[in-house]
Design a protein around this motif. Structure first.
Motif, short mmCIF file in Angstrom:
data_model
loop_
_atom_site.label_atom_id
_atom_site.label_comp_id
_atom_site.label_asym_id
_atom_site.label_seq_id
_atom_site.Cartn_x
_atom_site.Cartn_y
_atom_site.Cartn_z
N VAL B 12 0.87 -1.18 0.00
CA VAL B 12 0.00 0.00 0.00
C VAL B 12 0.90 1.22 0.00
O VAL B 12 1.74 1.37 0.89
CB VAL B 12 -0.92 0.02 1.24
N GLN B 13 0.72 2.08 -1.00
CA GLN B 13 1.61 3.21 -1.17
C GLN B 13 0.78 4.49 -1.38
O GLN B 13 -0.28 4.44 -2.02
CB GLN B 13 2.50 3.02 -2.39
N PRO B 14 1.26 5.63 -0.91
CA PRO B 14 0.56 6.89 -1.19
C PRO B 14 0.86 7.37 -2.60
O PRO B 14 1.91 7.05 -3.18
CB PRO B 14 1.13 7.85 -0.14
N VAL B 15 -0.08 8.13 -3.16
CA VAL B 15 0.14 8.77 -4.45
C VAL B 15 1.42 9.61 -4.40
O VAL B 15 1.67 10.31 -3.42
CB VAL B 15 -1.06 9.67 -4.82
N SER B 84 -3.89 5.45 -10.79
CA SER B 84 -4.17 4.46 -11.84
C SER B 84 -3.14 3.33 -11.87
O SER B 84 -3.31 2.37 -12.62
CB SER B 84 -4.20 5.15 -13.20
N ASP B 85 -2.10 3.42 -11.07
CA ASP B 85 -1.10 2.35 -11.01
C ASP B 85 -1.54 1.20 -10.11
O ASP B 85 -0.86 0.16 -10.05
CB ASP B 85 0.25 2.89 -10.53
N ASP B 105 3.43 -15.35 -8.04
CA ASP B 105 2.14 -15.16 -7.38
C ASP B 105 1.75 -13.69 -7.23
O ASP B 105 0.75 -13.38 -6.58
CB ASP B 105 2.14 -15.85 -6.03
N GLY B 106 2.52 -12.81 -7.80
CA GLY B 106 2.09 -11.43 -7.95
C GLY B 106 2.26 -10.55 -6.74
O GLY B 106 2.47 -11.02 -5.61
N THR B 107 2.17 -9.25 -6.99
CA THR B 107 2.14 -8.23 -5.93
C THR B 107 0.88 -7.42 -6.13
O THR B 107 0.65 -6.87 -7.20
CB THR B 107 3.36 -7.29 -6.03
N ARG B 108 0.08 -7.35 -5.07
CA ARG B 108 -1.13 -6.52 -5.15
C ARG B 108 -0.77 -5.14 -4.64
O ARG B 108 -0.42 -4.97 -3.47
CB ARG B 108 -2.27 -7.11 -4.32
N LEU B 109 -0.85 -4.16 -5.51
CA LEU B 109 -0.47 -2.78 -5.20
C LEU B 109 -1.71 -1.90 -5.10
O LEU B 109 -2.52 -1.85 -6.02
CB LEU B 109 0.45 -2.24 -6.30
N SER B 110 -1.85 -1.26 -3.96
CA SER B 110 -2.94 -0.32 -3.74
C SER B 110 -2.35 1.06 -3.54
O SER B 110 -1.43 1.23 -2.74
CB SER B 110 -3.77 -0.71 -2.51
N ILE B 111 -2.89 2.02 -4.26
CA ILE B 111 -2.42 3.40 -4.15
C ILE B 111 -3.49 4.22 -3.44
O ILE B 111 -4.66 4.19 -3.83
CB ILE B 111 -2.15 4.01 -5.54
N LEU B 112 -3.09 4.92 -2.39
CA LEU B 112 -4.05 5.71 -1.62
C LEU B 112 -3.89 7.20 -1.89
O LEU B 112 -2.80 7.66 -2.19
CB LEU B 112 -3.88 5.42 -0.13
#
Lengths: 113, 112
Positions: B12-15, B84-85, B105-112
């Motif tokens: 989880v990363q900030p914009v 959008s990333d 198995d991937g990395t799920r990336l969420s941008i806050l």
């Protein structure tokens, strides 16, 4: 442009029945096709592939059929089990595409106990 | 046997923050390496591929970049993340064209 697509976004089958997942492709130059299974939260897992010099290939409980005349690919799963529930993707490639695969949008298979 | 590792599994990363995702392959030499992005409920979009150290091809213009500093290491980076990333990032390998690509198995990336 060229594309790979799937007819049915969701397929629901009874445990023990056979499943058929379909895929249409539009690039007549494609000569290599793959089916992948993707479970929730995981990467796609290779199931079976087929080259254009074949029209049928069988694996363990799975069969891939290729109809080059109508540009159609299908995956048949025999005696579908709950563990088969997943999203299934077809992908196409070819000598003209080098290392590139083009993936379809996926079909979700739901197996009812 | 060959294995592929991706980390982290979730992020989880900030914009506006930077990004570095890593992929390594074991048990083979000189693999072709690929980065894909998968939006929720969608198919796979090829972002980058590499046929050798330092050789990167980009398929989609964007604010992401890739590097291959070692034969079996592939890194996906960004200097400044956009909303959008967000997505599921998958790394894959194969040994030759017209052979199956094998995925991590991937990395799920969420941008806050």
């Amino acid at each position: 442009g060229e594309s790979v697509g799937l007819h049915l976004p969701t397929l629901s089958v009874q445990e023990g029945d056979n499943s058929i997942i379909n895929c249409a492709y539009s690039n007549s130059a494609s000569d290599y096709f793959i089916w992948y299974k993707q479970e929730s939260g995981k990467g796609p897992q290779f199931i079976i592939d087929i080259r254009s010099n074949m029209d049928k290939r069988q694996g363990q409980r799975v069969t891939v059929l290729l109809n080059k005349t109508v540009k159609h690919l299908s995956l048949q799963i025999a005696a579908t089990q709950p563990g088969d529930s997943a999203v299934y993707f077809c992908a196409e490639g070819g000598y003209n595409a080098g290392n590139m695969l083009t993936f379809g949008g996926g079909t979700r298979l739901m197996v009812k106990p | 046997s060959q294995t592929i590792h991706q980390w982290p599994a979730t992020l989880v990363q900030p914009v506006g923050s930077p990004l570095s995702l890593e992929c390594t392959v074991e048990g083979t030499s000189n693999p072709n390496l690929y980065w894909y992005r998968q939006a929720a409920g969608r198919g796979l979009q090829l972002l980058f591929y590499s046929v050798g150290i330092g050789q990167i091809s980009s398929e989609v213009p964007q604010n992401l970049s890739a590097s291959r500093p070692q034969d079996r290491q592939f890194i996906l980076s960004s200097k400044k993340l956009l909303l959008s990333d967000s997505g599921f990032y998958l790394c894959a390998w194969n040994l030759a064209e017209n052979q199956p690509q094998h995925f991590g198995d991937g990395t799920r990336l969420s941008i806050l």
